[in-house]
Motif scaffolding. Structure first.
Motif, short mmCIF file in Angstrom:
data_model
loop_
_atom_site.label_atom_id
_atom_site.label_comp_id
_atom_site.label_asym_id
_atom_site.label_seq_id
_atom_site.Cartn_x
_atom_site.Cartn_y
_atom_site.Cartn_z
N ASP A 45 17.07 -88.86 -29.33
CA ASP A 45 18.65 -88.87 -29.08
C ASP A 45 19.33 -87.56 -29.15
N ALA A 46 18.54 -86.76 -29.91
CA ALA A 46 19.50 -85.36 -29.86
C ALA A 46 19.53 -84.58 -28.49
N ILE A 47 18.55 -85.12 -27.50
CA ILE A 47 18.57 -84.43 -26.39
C ILE A 47 19.25 -85.43 -25.03
N LYS A 48 20.10 -84.85 -24.60
CA LYS A 48 21.24 -85.47 -23.48
C LYS A 48 20.13 -85.96 -22.54
N ALA A 49 20.58 -87.00 -21.68
CA ALA A 49 19.90 -87.62 -20.62
C ALA A 49 19.51 -86.63 -19.56
N ASP A 50 20.48 -85.77 -19.13
CA ASP A 50 20.34 -84.89 -18.21
C ASP A 50 19.14 -83.69 -18.64
N ASN A 51 18.98 -83.83 -19.87
CA ASN A 51 17.82 -82.72 -20.52
C ASN A 51 16.31 -83.23 -20.64
N GLY B 165 -1.95 -72.27 -35.31
CA GLY B 165 -2.61 -72.31 -36.65
C GLY B 165 -2.50 -73.46 -37.69
N PRO B 166 -2.03 -72.97 -38.89
CA PRO B 166 -1.72 -73.78 -39.86
C PRO B 166 -0.81 -74.87 -39.92
N THR B 167 0.21 -74.78 -38.76
CA THR B 167 1.50 -75.46 -38.72
C THR B 167 0.92 -76.78 -37.62
N GLN B 168 1.37 -77.93 -38.19
CA GLN B 168 1.26 -78.83 -37.33
C GLN B 168 2.29 -79.00 -36.24
N LEU B 169 1.92 -79.65 -34.97
CA LEU B 169 2.85 -79.80 -33.96
C LEU B 169 3.29 -81.35 -33.92
N TRP B 170 4.33 -81.90 -33.85
CA TRP B 170 4.82 -83.25 -33.87
C TRP B 170 5.69 -83.13 -32.61
N THR B 171 5.91 -84.45 -32.10
CA THR B 171 7.01 -84.74 -31.26
C THR B 171 7.60 -86.23 -31.67
N ARG B 172 8.86 -86.24 -31.49
CA ARG B 172 9.52 -87.62 -31.48
C ARG B 172 10.04 -87.81 -30.10
N ILE B 173 8.86 -89.05 -29.54
CA ILE B 173 9.41 -89.29 -28.27
C ILE B 173 10.76 -90.25 -27.89
N ASN B 174 10.87 -90.71 -26.81
CA ASN B 174 12.11 -91.55 -26.65
C ASN B 174 11.62 -93.10 -27.05
N ASP C 294 -0.49 -83.29 -33.10
CA ASP C 294 -0.94 -83.94 -34.29
C ASP C 294 -0.25 -85.24 -34.31
N VAL C 295 1.04 -85.27 -34.15
CA VAL C 295 1.70 -86.79 -34.72
C VAL C 295 2.67 -86.92 -33.39
N ILE C 296 2.68 -88.15 -33.07
CA ILE C 296 4.04 -88.55 -32.23
C ILE C 296 4.72 -89.73 -33.26
N MET C 297 6.03 -89.27 -33.17
CA MET C 297 6.97 -90.02 -34.02
C MET C 297 7.78 -91.11 -33.06
N VAL C 298 7.44 -92.24 -33.02
CA VAL C 298 8.03 -93.44 -32.32
C VAL C 298 9.21 -93.93 -33.10
N PRO C 299 10.46 -93.82 -32.45
CA PRO C 299 11.71 -93.90 -32.85
C PRO C 299 12.23 -95.64 -32.78
N LYS C 300 12.87 -96.31 -33.40
CA LYS C 300 13.46 -97.58 -33.34
C LYS C 300 12.37 -98.40 -33.12
N VAL C 301 11.48 -98.51 -33.78
CA VAL C 301 10.11 -99.53 -34.00
C VAL C 301 11.00 -100.90 -34.59
N GLN C 302 10.60 -101.90 -33.99
CA GLN C 302 11.25 -103.17 -34.27
C GLN C 302 9.92 -104.11 -34.97
N GLY C 303 8.83 -103.60 -34.94
CA GLY C 303 7.91 -104.47 -35.58
C GLY C 303 6.44 -103.81 -35.50
N ALA C 304 5.24 -104.49 -35.85
CA ALA C 304 3.98 -104.11 -35.95
C ALA C 304 3.54 -103.92 -34.24
N GLU C 305 4.03 -104.93 -33.60
CA GLU C 305 3.69 -104.90 -32.17
C GLU C 305 3.95 -103.81 -31.33
N ASP C 306 5.20 -102.97 -31.66
CA ASP C 306 5.56 -101.73 -30.96
C ASP C 306 4.50 -100.80 -31.30
#
Length: 192
Positions: free
Chosen positions: A62-68, A86-95, A118-130
């Motif tokens: 959400d923080a990223i405009k559609a054009d970007n 190194g010791p820092t984890q890399l995560w992303t929050r996908i659309n 390391d981790v993908i954050m999945v936003p707006k999860v509606q339930g286990a099926e997602d």
């Protein structure tokens, strides 16, 4: 929902996918720095932040405009390929899963930087099926990319249904490392 038997719970969901983790690694996530991978000025600071935060999180949502959106995805790939975390984890929050960008997020990031992610954050999860949907896609992409370790999933629960104990815990796949609730909108009393 997955209907795997107990003996199949820790089997990969795709031929050639990494073995699911039997135990989620205990790694600190006290200091998480969200960044916009399409912002060149911000991207330039990422290598210097390694080791000073627990998690660097490339935000594609959400923080990223559609054009970007495309520039942010490409920027995250470039940053990950050029940086030793190194010791820092890399995560992303996908659309969000219902957005027009999520499949491109997954099909671009997993083959290009899956070994560093390391981790993908999945936003707006509606339930286990997602989470099961993401789990299956990730297994297929990990297999195709030849990854040696599974990418973990952090579900962001934003509805009452998603946050209910029944939905949250109903046969969560092994890669589901954590879940968090989204903060409700601030309500202000109206003037009369």
């Amino acid at each position: 929902m997955s209907h795997k038997s107990a003996k199949d719970f820790f089997r990969p969901l795709a031929v050639g996918a990494p073995q699911p983790l039997r135990e989620i690694p205990a790694r600190p996530s006290r200091a998480i720095h969200f960044f916009d991978p399409s912002n060149e000025k911000m991207a330039a600071k990422i290598p210097a932040m390694v080791g000073s935060v627990d998690v660097l999180l490339g935000n594609l949502e959400d923080a990223i405009k559609a054009d970007n959106k495309v520039a942010a995805r490409e920027g995250l790939v470039r940053i990950a390929q050029e940086t030793d975390f190194g010791p820092t984890q890399l995560w992303t929050r996908i659309n969000a899963l219902d957005s027009p960008w999520v499949l491109d997020d997954l099909t671009t990031l997993v083959p290009a930087i899956g070994e560093k992610l390391d981790v993908i954050m999945v936003p707006k999860v509606q339930g286990a099926e997602d989470i099961h949907y993401v789990d299956r896609i990730l297994a297929q992409l990990e297999a195709k990319a030849g990854l040696s370790k599974p990418i973990l999933v952090h579900a962001i629960l934003e509805t009452a249904r998603a946050a209910s104990p029944t939905s949250r815990r109903s046969a969560a796949p092994p890669r589901a490392c954590r879940a968090s609730r989204s903060a409700p909108p601030t309500s202000r009393p109206t003037a009369r």
